[in-house]
Scaffold this active site. Structure first.
Site, PDB file in Angstrom:
ATOM      1  N   LYS A 184       5.456   0.805  -2.095  1.00  0.00           N
ATOM      2  CA  LYS A 184       6.231  -0.276  -1.347  1.00  0.00           C
ATOM      3  C   LYS A 184       7.183  -0.676  -2.540  1.00  0.00           C
ATOM      4  CE  LYS A 184       4.450   0.633   2.673  1.00  0.00           C
ATOM      5  NZ  LYS A 184       3.538   0.244   3.466  1.00  0.00           N
TER       6      LYS A 184
HETATM    7  C1  LIG Z   1       2.602   0.175   4.740  1.00  0.00           C
HETATM    8  C2  LIG Z   1       2.671  -0.172   6.025  1.00  0.00           C
HETATM    9  C3  LIG Z   1       1.718  -0.886   6.744  1.00  0.00           C
HETATM   10  C4  LIG Z   1       0.435  -1.343   6.031  1.00  0.00           C
HETATM   11  O1  LIG Z   1       0.210  -1.553   5.139  1.00  0.00           O
HETATM   12  P1  LIG Z   1      -0.981  -1.188   4.046  1.00  0.00           P
HETATM   13  O2  LIG Z   1      -0.833  -2.132   2.858  1.00  0.00           O
HETATM   14  O3  LIG Z   1      -0.983   0.438   3.457  1.00  0.00           O
HETATM   15  O4  LIG Z   1      -2.306  -1.626   4.786  1.00  0.00           O
HETATM   16  C5  LIG Z   1       1.892  -1.522   7.989  1.00  0.00           C
HETATM   17  N1  LIG Z   1       3.241  -1.317   8.462  1.00  0.00           N
HETATM   18  C6  LIG Z   1       4.021  -0.467   8.192  1.00  0.00           C
HETATM   19  C7  LIG Z   1       5.490  -0.136   8.668  1.00  0.00           C
HETATM   20  C8  LIG Z   1       3.769   0.065   6.810  1.00  0.00           C
HETATM   21  O5  LIG Z   1       4.893   0.798   6.257  1.00  0.00           O
END
Ligand SMILES: *Cc1c(COP(=O)(O)O)cnc(C)c1O
Length: 367
Positions: A184
């Protein structure tokens, strides 16, 4: 050595190591320690939200947000079909049902007009997901939600720092959630955050993430909660990442601008459009192959892999996969985009030569 360009990479510019070292030196490595409070305070102040609560990942952040809003069995939540599966799974964890809406063909945000066809007496909330760094049209979402008296949960996992109408995405609805997974925009390895301007929602999220323990009375539990806490080490990394967030975003926006220039005017590819009134933070540069492309999406991805360029298919629509399979979901745009699209490498360590190589190689196959 064979060239390999990853689709995503974290980047550490500042105090990450120093703060982690401090956790080790002071032995505050679990979910108590000063970095938790500092990270939460810095996050809420940078994002312009009253409250921010850290948690163990972005999926549980959505779960906590929905629970705090009182979403439960029998309730329905409007969720885009074109999203990452965590958005839908979190609704199921509450015993509620995700009702899938289509997305807009240009910006890929939730289509409020389709949501209007799918809203019903059991609908309690709508979950706009700001995909690939581009905020949804929150003006349309908020107007729709107020018309039908729905709560708004923003899944902002992919758009730290992006803005709509001058406000940070994730802080516009009733409650918003972020992820700090390794790919991210800013990362803590694994981690999440819930933001809100509503004190009672903040209280509820804090209670639930810590096993339901009464904040006034240690080891007295007032309800069934969860262990969804972040560690001090994760928060230490997060605080350092947050301090440099603007630099991380600018680097991504520069990569996206280079790609834009290289793909502009080409008939074989089409890019995700930015929502009007929004500023995207370009989490993942995303392309669709048009009818003019000389190659299919899957064949292109295979070729690029041979050339050392890692890519990802766009998300498969939720209603096309086993947990949520539904032939009658009525989301044709999501199906079309998912079949034709791919994410190409978007991270801060790409050189301009890398970007030119990636774009040139893609166009070589598609034109
Ligand atoms: C990455 C992501 C999540 C979940 O995050 P995690 O930290 O991997 O549990 C939820 N929604 C979207 C759109 C994402 O890209």
């Amino acid at each position: 050595m064979k060239k390999h360009i990853s689709v995503a990479m974290p980047n550490f510019l500042g105090n990450e190591k120093k703060y982690v070292q401090d956790c080790m030196d002071t032995v505050w490595i679990s979910s108590v320690g000063k970095y938790i409070a500092e990270f939460e305070a810095a996050f809420s102040s940078k994002f312009g939200a009253e409250y921010a609560v850290s948690c163990s990942n972005g999926t549980v952040a959505i779960h906590l947000a929905l629970l705090a809003l009182g979403i439960g069995p029998g309730d329905e939540v409007l969720v885009p079909s074109f999203t990452y599966i965590a958005s839908a799974n979190a609704v199921r964890y509450c015993g509620a049902t995700p009702v899938f809406c289509d997305c807009l063909a240009d910006t890929w945000g939730i289509d409020v007009e389709d949501a209007r066809k799918k809203v019903g007496p059991r609908t309690k909330a709508i979950m706009p997901v700001h995909l690939y760094g581009n905020p949804c049209d929150m003006k349309a979402v908020m107007a729709f939600a107020s018309e039908y008296d729905l709560k708004v949960v923003e899944d902002a996992a992919e758009c730290h720092g992006a803005e709509f109408d001058g406000k940070k995405a994730g802080t516009i609805g009733d409650i918003g959630t972020f992820s700090f997974f390794g790919n991210k925009i800013i990362t803590t390895g694994e981690g999440g955050m819930v933001v809100t301007n509503n004190k009672s929602l903040d209280d509820k999220v804090r209670l639930l993430k810590g096993q339901g323990m009464d904040p006034e009375r240690r080891y007295w539990f007032t309800e069934v909660g969860y262990n969804y806490r972040m560690t001090n080490i994760q928060a230490a990394i997060g605080l350092a990442q947050l301090e440099d967030m603007e630099r991380h975003i600018e680097a991504r926006q520069n990569i996206a601008k280079r790609y834009d220039a290289l793909f502009s005017g080409r008939k074989s590819v089409q890019k995700q459009q930015q929502t009007r009134g929004a500023e995207s933070v370009c989490w993942m540069y995303s392309l669709l192959l048009t009818d003019n492309a000389k190659i299919t999406r899957d064949a292109l991805m295979e070729k690029l892999d041979e050339d050392g360029i890692e890519t990802r298919p766009l998300f498969y629509p939720m209603h096309s996969m086993p947990p949520y399979y539904n032939e009658k979901a009525g989301c044709p745009v999501s199906e079309d985009i998912a079949a034709r699209g791919l994410n190409i490498p978007t991270h801060e360590l790409l050189s301009s030569e890398d970007v030119a190589y990636i774009a040139g190689t893609i166009l070589n196959y598609t034109e």
